[in-house]
Design a protein around this motif. Sequence first.
Motif, PDB file in Angstrom:
ATOM      1  N   ILE A  65       6.830 -20.173  -5.836  1.00  0.00           N
ATOM      2  CA  ILE A  65       5.371 -20.128  -5.781  1.00  0.00           C
ATOM      3  C   ILE A  65       4.938 -21.536  -5.414  1.00  0.00           C
ATOM      4  O   ILE A  65       5.089 -22.473  -6.200  1.00  0.00           O
ATOM      5  N   PHE A  66       4.430 -21.710  -4.203  1.00  0.00           N
ATOM      6  CA  PHE A  66       4.190 -23.083  -3.751  1.00  0.00           C
ATOM      7  C   PHE A  66       3.046 -23.214  -2.751  1.00  0.00           C
ATOM      8  O   PHE A  66       2.907 -24.224  -2.073  1.00  0.00           O
ATOM      9  N   GLY A  67       2.207 -22.211  -2.639  1.00  0.00           N
ATOM     10  CA  GLY A  67       1.064 -22.328  -1.739  1.00  0.00           C
ATOM     11  C   GLY A  67       0.018 -23.275  -2.294  1.00  0.00           C
ATOM     12  O   GLY A  67       0.108 -23.746  -3.439  1.00  0.00           O
ATOM     13  N   VAL A  68      -0.995 -23.567  -1.495  1.00  0.00           N
ATOM     14  CA  VAL A  68      -2.085 -24.418  -1.965  1.00  0.00           C
ATOM     15  C   VAL A  68      -2.722 -23.754  -3.189  1.00  0.00           C
ATOM     16  O   VAL A  68      -3.152 -22.613  -3.139  1.00  0.00           O
ATOM     17  N   GLY A  69      -2.764 -24.483  -4.294  1.00  0.00           N
ATOM     18  CA  GLY A  69      -3.309 -23.934  -5.526  1.00  0.00           C
ATOM     19  C   GLY A  69      -2.300 -23.216  -6.380  1.00  0.00           C
ATOM     20  O   GLY A  69      -2.561 -22.893  -7.542  1.00  0.00           O
ATOM     21  N   ASN A  70      -1.121 -22.941  -5.821  1.00  0.00           N
ATOM     22  CA  ASN A  70      -0.059 -22.240  -6.564  1.00  0.00           C
ATOM     23  C   ASN A  70      -0.577 -20.986  -7.264  1.00  0.00           C
ATOM     24  O   ASN A  70      -0.254 -20.719  -8.415  1.00  0.00           O
ATOM     25  N   ASP A  71      -1.373 -20.221  -6.560  1.00  0.00           N
ATOM     26  CA  ASP A  71      -1.916 -18.973  -7.097  1.00  0.00           C
ATOM     27  C   ASP A  71      -0.854 -17.892  -6.979  1.00  0.00           C
ATOM     28  O   ASP A  71      -0.456 -17.505  -5.874  1.00  0.00           O
ATOM     29  N   PHE A  72      -0.390 -17.368  -8.105  1.00  0.00           N
ATOM     30  CA  PHE A  72       0.737 -16.432  -8.126  1.00  0.00           C
ATOM     31  C   PHE A  72       0.474 -15.204  -7.262  1.00  0.00           C
ATOM     32  O   PHE A  72       1.308 -14.818  -6.431  1.00  0.00           O
ATOM     33  N   VAL A  73      -0.671 -14.588  -7.424  1.00  0.00           N
ATOM     34  CA  VAL A  73      -0.963 -13.331  -6.729  1.00  0.00           C
ATOM     35  C   VAL A  73      -1.146 -13.567  -5.232  1.00  0.00           C
ATOM     36  O   VAL A  73      -0.644 -12.806  -4.401  1.00  0.00           O
ATOM     37  N   LYS A  74      -1.842 -14.639  -4.879  1.00  0.00           N
ATOM     38  CA  LYS A  74      -2.096 -14.923  -3.467  1.00  0.00           C
ATOM     39  C   LYS A  74      -0.859 -15.462  -2.755  1.00  0.00           C
ATOM     40  O   LYS A  74      -0.714 -15.317  -1.537  1.00  0.00           O
ATOM     41  N   ASP A  75       0.024 -16.084  -3.498  1.00  0.00           N
ATOM     42  CA  ASP A  75       1.164 -16.762  -2.889  1.00  0.00           C
ATOM     43  C   ASP A  75       2.299 -15.812  -2.519  1.00  0.00           C
ATOM     44  O   ASP A  75       3.140 -16.134  -1.694  1.00  0.00           O
ATOM     45  N   SER A  88       0.848  -1.194   0.000  1.00  0.00           N
ATOM     46  CA  SER A  88       0.000   0.000   0.000  1.00  0.00           C
ATOM     47  C   SER A  88       0.882   1.242   0.000  1.00  0.00           C
ATOM     48  O   SER A  88       1.839   1.337   0.778  1.00  0.00           O
ATOM     49  N   ILE A  89       0.550   2.177  -0.889  1.00  0.00           N
ATOM     50  CA  ILE A  89       1.292   3.434  -1.026  1.00  0.00           C
ATOM     51  C   ILE A  89       0.342   4.570  -0.654  1.00  0.00           C
ATOM     52  O   ILE A  89      -0.660   4.798  -1.336  1.00  0.00           O
ATOM     53  N   ILE A  90       0.643   5.248   0.440  1.00  0.00           N
ATOM     54  CA  ILE A  90      -0.224   6.299   0.980  1.00  0.00           C
ATOM     55  C   ILE A  90       0.399   7.658   0.684  1.00  0.00           C
ATOM     56  O   ILE A  90       1.560   7.907   1.032  1.00  0.00           O
ATOM     57  N   SER A  91      -0.367   8.533   0.045  1.00  0.00           N
ATOM     58  CA  SER A  91       0.098   9.892  -0.254  1.00  0.00           C
ATOM     59  C   SER A  91      -0.311  10.806   0.895  1.00  0.00           C
ATOM     60  O   SER A  91      -1.487  11.132   1.065  1.00  0.00           O
ATOM     61  N   VAL A  92       0.648  11.219   1.690  1.00  0.00           N
ATOM     62  CA  VAL A  92       0.371  11.992   2.898  1.00  0.00           C
ATOM     63  C   VAL A  92      -0.289  13.330   2.568  1.00  0.00           C
ATOM     64  O   VAL A  92      -1.291  13.718   3.186  1.00  0.00           O
ATOM     65  N   ALA A  93       0.242  14.040   1.578  1.00  0.00           N
ATOM     66  CA  ALA A  93      -0.265  15.382   1.247  1.00  0.00           C
ATOM     67  C   ALA A  93      -1.660  15.335   0.631  1.00  0.00           C
ATOM     68  O   ALA A  93      -2.414  16.306   0.713  1.00  0.00           O
ATOM     69  N   ASP A  94      -2.000  14.211   0.032  1.00  0.00           N
ATOM     70  CA  ASP A  94      -3.304  14.057  -0.613  1.00  0.00           C
ATOM     71  C   ASP A  94      -4.304  13.439   0.359  1.00  0.00           C
ATOM     72  O   ASP A  94      -5.008  12.485   0.044  1.00  0.00           O
ATOM     73  N   ASN A  95      -4.343  14.016   1.564  1.00  0.00           N
ATOM     74  CA  ASN A  95      -5.268  13.559   2.609  1.00  0.00           C
ATOM     75  C   ASN A  95      -5.145  12.053   2.850  1.00  0.00           C
ATOM     76  O   ASN A  95      -6.125  11.356   3.068  1.00  0.00           O
ATOM     77  N   TYR A  96      -3.900  11.566   2.791  1.00  0.00           N
ATOM     78  CA  TYR A  96      -3.602  10.158   3.065  1.00  0.00           C
ATOM     79  C   TYR A  96      -4.358   9.215   2.116  1.00  0.00           C
ATOM     80  O   TYR A  96      -4.782   8.131   2.505  1.00  0.00           O
ATOM     81  N   SER A  97      -4.489   9.604   0.869  1.00  0.00           N
ATOM     82  CA  SER A  97      -5.116   8.711  -0.110  1.00  0.00           C
ATOM     83  C   SER A  97      -4.211   7.502  -0.321  1.00  0.00           C
ATOM     84  O   SER A  97      -2.982   7.604  -0.259  1.00  0.00           O
ATOM     85  N   VAL A  98      -4.811   6.347  -0.573  1.00  0.00           N
ATOM     86  CA  VAL A  98      -4.048   5.104  -0.624  1.00  0.00           C
ATOM     87  C   VAL A  98      -4.271   4.380  -1.944  1.00  0.00           C
ATOM     88  O   VAL A  98      -5.386   4.346  -2.475  1.00  0.00           O
ATOM     89  N   THR A  99      -3.183   3.822  -2.461  1.00  0.00           N
ATOM     90  CA  THR A  99      -3.239   2.913  -3.602  1.00  0.00           C
ATOM     91  C   THR A  99      -2.573   1.613  -3.180  1.00  0.00           C
ATOM     92  O   THR A  99      -1.421   1.625  -2.724  1.00  0.00           O
ATOM     93  N   THR A 100      -3.288   0.511  -3.297  1.00  0.00           N
ATOM     94  CA  THR A 100      -2.747  -0.797  -2.935  1.00  0.00           C
ATOM     95  C   THR A 100      -2.510  -1.597  -4.206  1.00  0.00           C
ATOM     96  O   THR A 100      -3.431  -1.791  -5.004  1.00  0.00           O
ATOM     97  N   VAL A 101      -1.272  -2.034  -4.400  1.00  0.00           N
ATOM     98  CA  VAL A 101      -0.896  -2.750  -5.620  1.00  0.00           C
ATOM     99  C   VAL A 101      -0.515  -4.187  -5.286  1.00  0.00           C
ATOM    100  O   VAL A 101       0.127  -4.450  -4.268  1.00  0.00           O
ATOM    101  N   ASP A 102      -0.946  -5.124  -6.146  1.00  0.00           N
ATOM    102  CA  ASP A 102      -0.529  -6.512  -5.992  1.00  0.00           C
ATOM    103  C   ASP A 102       0.388  -6.889  -7.150  1.00  0.00           C
ATOM    104  O   ASP A 102       0.847  -6.035  -7.906  1.00  0.00           O
ATOM    105  N   PHE A 103       0.645  -8.183  -7.300  1.00  0.00           N
ATOM    106  CA  PHE A 103       1.664  -8.642  -8.246  1.00  0.00           C
ATOM    107  C   PHE A 103       1.067  -9.307  -9.478  1.00  0.00           C
ATOM    108  O   PHE A 103       1.754 -10.056 -10.182  1.00  0.00           O
ATOM    109  N   SER A 104      -0.191  -9.034  -9.748  1.00  0.00           N
ATOM    110  CA  SER A 104      -0.879  -9.686 -10.860  1.00  0.00           C
ATOM    111  C   SER A 104      -0.229  -9.388 -12.210  1.00  0.00           C
ATOM    112  O   SER A 104      -0.284 -10.212 -13.132  1.00  0.00           O
ATOM    113  N   ALA A 105       0.403  -8.229 -12.348  1.00  0.00           N
ATOM    114  CA  ALA A 105       1.029  -7.869 -13.625  1.00  0.00           C
ATOM    115  C   ALA A 105       2.185  -8.797 -13.983  1.00  0.00           C
ATOM    116  O   ALA A 105       2.600  -8.846 -15.150  1.00  0.00           O
ATOM    117  N   PHE A 106       2.699  -9.548 -13.009  1.00  0.00           N
ATOM    118  CA  PHE A 106       3.834 -10.431 -13.253  1.00  0.00           C
ATOM    119  C   PHE A 106       3.436 -11.900 -13.364  1.00  0.00           C
ATOM    120  O   PHE A 106       4.306 -12.763 -13.502  1.00  0.00           O
TER     121      PHE A 106
END
Length: 504
Positions: free
Chosen positions: A211-221, A179-197
């Motif tokens: 990558i080795f969790g149950v189901g081998n789900d890339f983003v969740k793992d 999560s990337i929080i912009s302090v000056a922008d009233n603490y607005s937040v953008t949360t990024v995951d790894f789905s692009a990879f």
Amino acid sequence: MKHYLLPMLFCVCMFSCKKDSSPAPEPEFFVNEDPATFAEIGTIDIGDVGAAEITAFDPATNRLFVVNNGTVNKIDVVDFKDPSKMTVVNSISMAPYGGAVNSLSVFDGKVAAAIEATDKQANGKVAVFKTDDLSEVKVISVGALPDMITYSPDGKYILTANEGEPNTTYTNDPAGSVSIISVADNYSVTTVDFSAFAGQKADLMSKGFRIFGVGNDFVKDIEPEYITISADSKTAWVTLQENNGIAKIDIAAKSITNIFPLGFKDYNVDGNEIDPSDKDDKFAPAKWPVKGIYMPDAIAVLEQGGVPYLFTANEGDSREYTALTEVKRVKDITLDATAFPTAATLRGDAQLGRLNITTTLGDANGDGKFEALYSLGARSFSVWNGNTGTQVFDSKNELDAKVYAAGNYDDGRSDDKSVEPEGITVGKIGNKNVAFVGMERADAVAVYDVTDPTKPSFLQLLKCGDAPEGVLIIPAKNSPTKKSLLVVSSENDGVIKVYTPNTI
């Protein structure tokens, strides 16, 4: 001619007078200190197991803010005006915000806390408080299980590494995220995951990414662990501990730009010798046909010559859930006879039999016989090029050797991850760049001169509390003593210790 010259001279005079009357820039605060001479000057015990995990210092109030998840979840506030006489003066309850507080960061009179939800798989929170009256400034929703938090050096952003651990049955496994929080922008937040990879999964895994969790789900793992940020506040690097990688982030663009797989360490080469048995009652390092998985926890950056050097504490960590248990001892698996001609001997307790290894690697053809052995962690700290992900240094087995020489080596951990380097920080002490490496199972901090980040050299070993987690440098210019301070907080006994070096 004189008629024109006089006004010109007047202008020059005025310009010179204005220039001379401007306040001179403040000289850089400098104390000539010897980083090989750190010694303890103060200690405080704030609880037992779960207390004193992480500390953050506010120079405006001379207060130390401390994670305390002992009997109740709270942030303790310590009067730090005199580090030799620390006292707890207040606390902030986490009850209104969720579950345990995992990490703290301070900037400009505000302390930001990463707080997991009571249901650990639900989104967590960041709560920001004033450091003077402890009043709430803002509460922001972030990803699941925010495990580490940090302000950018310019204070414009707050970042959290959201680990996103599954529940024990793996029926709820949130995405790992940042999560990337912009302090000056009233603490607005953008949360990024790894789905692009996700499309790079096979390539990344071929280079040692896991990558080795149950189901081998890339983003969740993927499970982000710890963050460090460049001095210009533009770039962040995040350890992905269980995955054996480091991610690179463009902060302004709020996007993940790279994932660096870290590969494996060979314990069968000179300098990397390990003691794999906890049943030999001694420290007996030797070469063994085993690979280490770096799996770093803490990370710090030192920029030099245009290169960001990333320092990692290669702790290692296993996934132990009802639905997934990855670790077994070598004596409890079957070794491939071709790869291990002396398998019967190797599986004995005196050799590799006691060593814990992951069962998610090493059986490439799936026949139940292991052609290779991979243990968790690397028993070391490493330095990586933050632009390319290339390793430029590893401490090999020096941490084990230095801890043993100091009489602190615990042979009961030889079969697992040995001294378990967990915390790391880098800062300027006197005229040298210095790294401090906290070792969870050695109850000690190793001090290294890293003025040349490609050739760290050992300086000293400091004894600390039980299971050091937080390793914090307070620069001399911000210190109440006007000398550099090292603050080490330990999670198993709630002890905080403060160290300072000699001046030269």
